[in-house]
Enzyme design. Structure first.
Site, PDB file in Angstrom:
ATOM      1  N   ASP A 215      46.189  39.948  29.620  1.00 20.79           N
ATOM      2  CA  ASP A 215      46.812  38.996  28.696  1.00 20.79           C
ATOM      3  C   ASP A 215      46.490  39.446  27.270  1.00 20.79           C
ATOM      4  OD1 ASP A 215      44.228  38.149  28.145  1.00 20.79           O
ATOM      5  OD2 ASP A 215      44.555  36.050  28.699  1.00 20.79           O
TER       6      ASP A 215
ATOM      7  N   CYS B  65      41.420  39.965  30.840  1.00 18.97           N
ATOM      8  CA  CYS B  65      41.776  38.860  29.950  1.00 18.97           C
ATOM      9  C   CYS B  65      40.615  38.719  28.961  1.00 18.97           C
ATOM     10  CB  CYS B  65      42.089  37.573  30.720  1.00 18.97           C
ATOM     11  SG  CYS B  65      40.725  36.831  31.633  1.00 18.97           S
TER      12      CYS B  65
ATOM     13  N   THR C  79      37.886  36.799  28.955  1.00 21.98           N
ATOM     14  CA  THR C  79      36.596  36.783  29.647  1.00 21.98           C
ATOM     15  C   THR C  79      36.616  37.555  30.967  1.00 21.98           C
ATOM     16  OG1 THR C  79      37.272  34.806  30.830  1.00 21.98           O
ATOM     17  CG2 THR C  79      36.050  34.473  28.765  1.00 21.98           C
TER      18      THR C  79
ATOM     19  N   HIS D  31      30.356  47.559  48.972  1.00 25.59           N
ATOM     20  CA  HIS D  31      30.078  46.399  49.843  1.00 25.59           C
ATOM     21  C   HIS D  31      31.308  45.539  50.111  1.00 25.59           C
ATOM     22  CE1 HIS D  31      25.452  46.181  49.001  1.00 25.59           C
ATOM     23  NE2 HIS D  31      25.896  47.428  48.999  1.00 25.59           N
TER      24      HIS D  31
ATOM     25  N   HIS E 139      29.305  45.350  56.315  1.00 28.28           N
ATOM     26  CA  HIS E 139      30.181  44.984  55.197  1.00 28.28           C
ATOM     27  C   HIS E 139      31.586  44.632  55.700  1.00 28.28           C
ATOM     28  CE1 HIS E 139      27.056  45.729  52.431  1.00 28.28           C
ATOM     29  NE2 HIS E 139      27.014  47.041  52.624  1.00 28.28           N
TER      30      HIS E 139
HETATM   31  C1  RB5 Z   1      42.888  33.219  26.499  1.00 28.30           C
HETATM   32  O1  RB5 Z   1      42.559  32.610  25.295  1.00 28.30           O
HETATM   33  C2  RB5 Z   1      41.734  33.157  27.455  1.00 28.30           C
HETATM   34  O2  RB5 Z   1      41.568  31.869  27.921  1.00 28.30           O
HETATM   35  C3  RB5 Z   1      41.916  34.133  28.583  1.00 28.30           C
HETATM   36  O3  RB5 Z   1      42.087  35.419  28.084  1.00 28.30           O
HETATM   37  C4  RB5 Z   1      40.783  34.218  29.582  1.00 28.30           C
HETATM   38  O4  RB5 Z   1      39.560  34.411  28.942  1.00 28.30           O
HETATM   39  C5  RB5 Z   1      40.721  33.125  30.575  1.00 28.30           C
HETATM   40  O5  RB5 Z   1      39.895  33.101  31.485  1.00 28.30           O
END
Ligand code: RB5
Length: 144
Positions: free
Chosen positions: A7, A64, A66, A97, A133
């Protein structure tokens, strides 16, 4: 073939990943996004997950902000095992694993230097094929 999806929060790091894959000569298919404009991470997780489910791609990389939302989405898809990794040890261990097909990272969490080591480790480490595993993966999948 490696499926790529990100994203807006992962877009910049994904450009580094693509340059790295180009340098290595490893083929990939880019499922977007294609800019830093705000968008919804499930779109890209689903595209990459479907490419793995169909056999079009063997491995995937999702990024993304996080790595959390995009990995949760991928892990809801049948047969998909996606590991959120922000260290090299986990990237190696999850291949050995868990036989994960997809690695997820947070573009706002790791720098490019570490991210590229994670990608390289994930893509070059084979599954151990150890009976214990395989048994655990089967136990996991029986919940799907
Ligand atoms: C976008 O702002 C953010 O929420 C997305 O990139 C991600 O971190 C969501 O888990």
């Amino acid at each position: 073939m490696i499926a790529l999806g990100c994203d807006h929060g992962g877009y910049e790091l994904m450009q580094e990943v693509k340059a790295f894959l180009d340098k290595k000569g490893w083929e990939y298919k880019d499922f977007g996004t294609d800019s830093t404009a705000s968008t919804d991470y499930p779109i890209y997780a689903k595209r990459v997950g479907k490419a793995i489910q169909s056999g079009e791609c063997e491995k995937g990389i999702l990024i993304c902000g996080t790595g959390i939302g995009i990995s949760i989405t991928a892990n809801k898809m049948k047969g998909i095992r996606c590991a959120l990794c922000h260290d090299v040890f986990s990237a190696e261990a999850t291949r050995l694993h868990n036989d994960t097909q997809i690695v997820a990272m947070g573009g706002r969490v790791v720098g490019a230097g570490l991210a590229l080591k994670i990608v390289e480790t994930f893509l070059t480490t084979p599954f151990s094929n150890d009976e214990r595993h395989i048994r655990r993966i089967n136990q996991m999948e029986s919940e799907e």
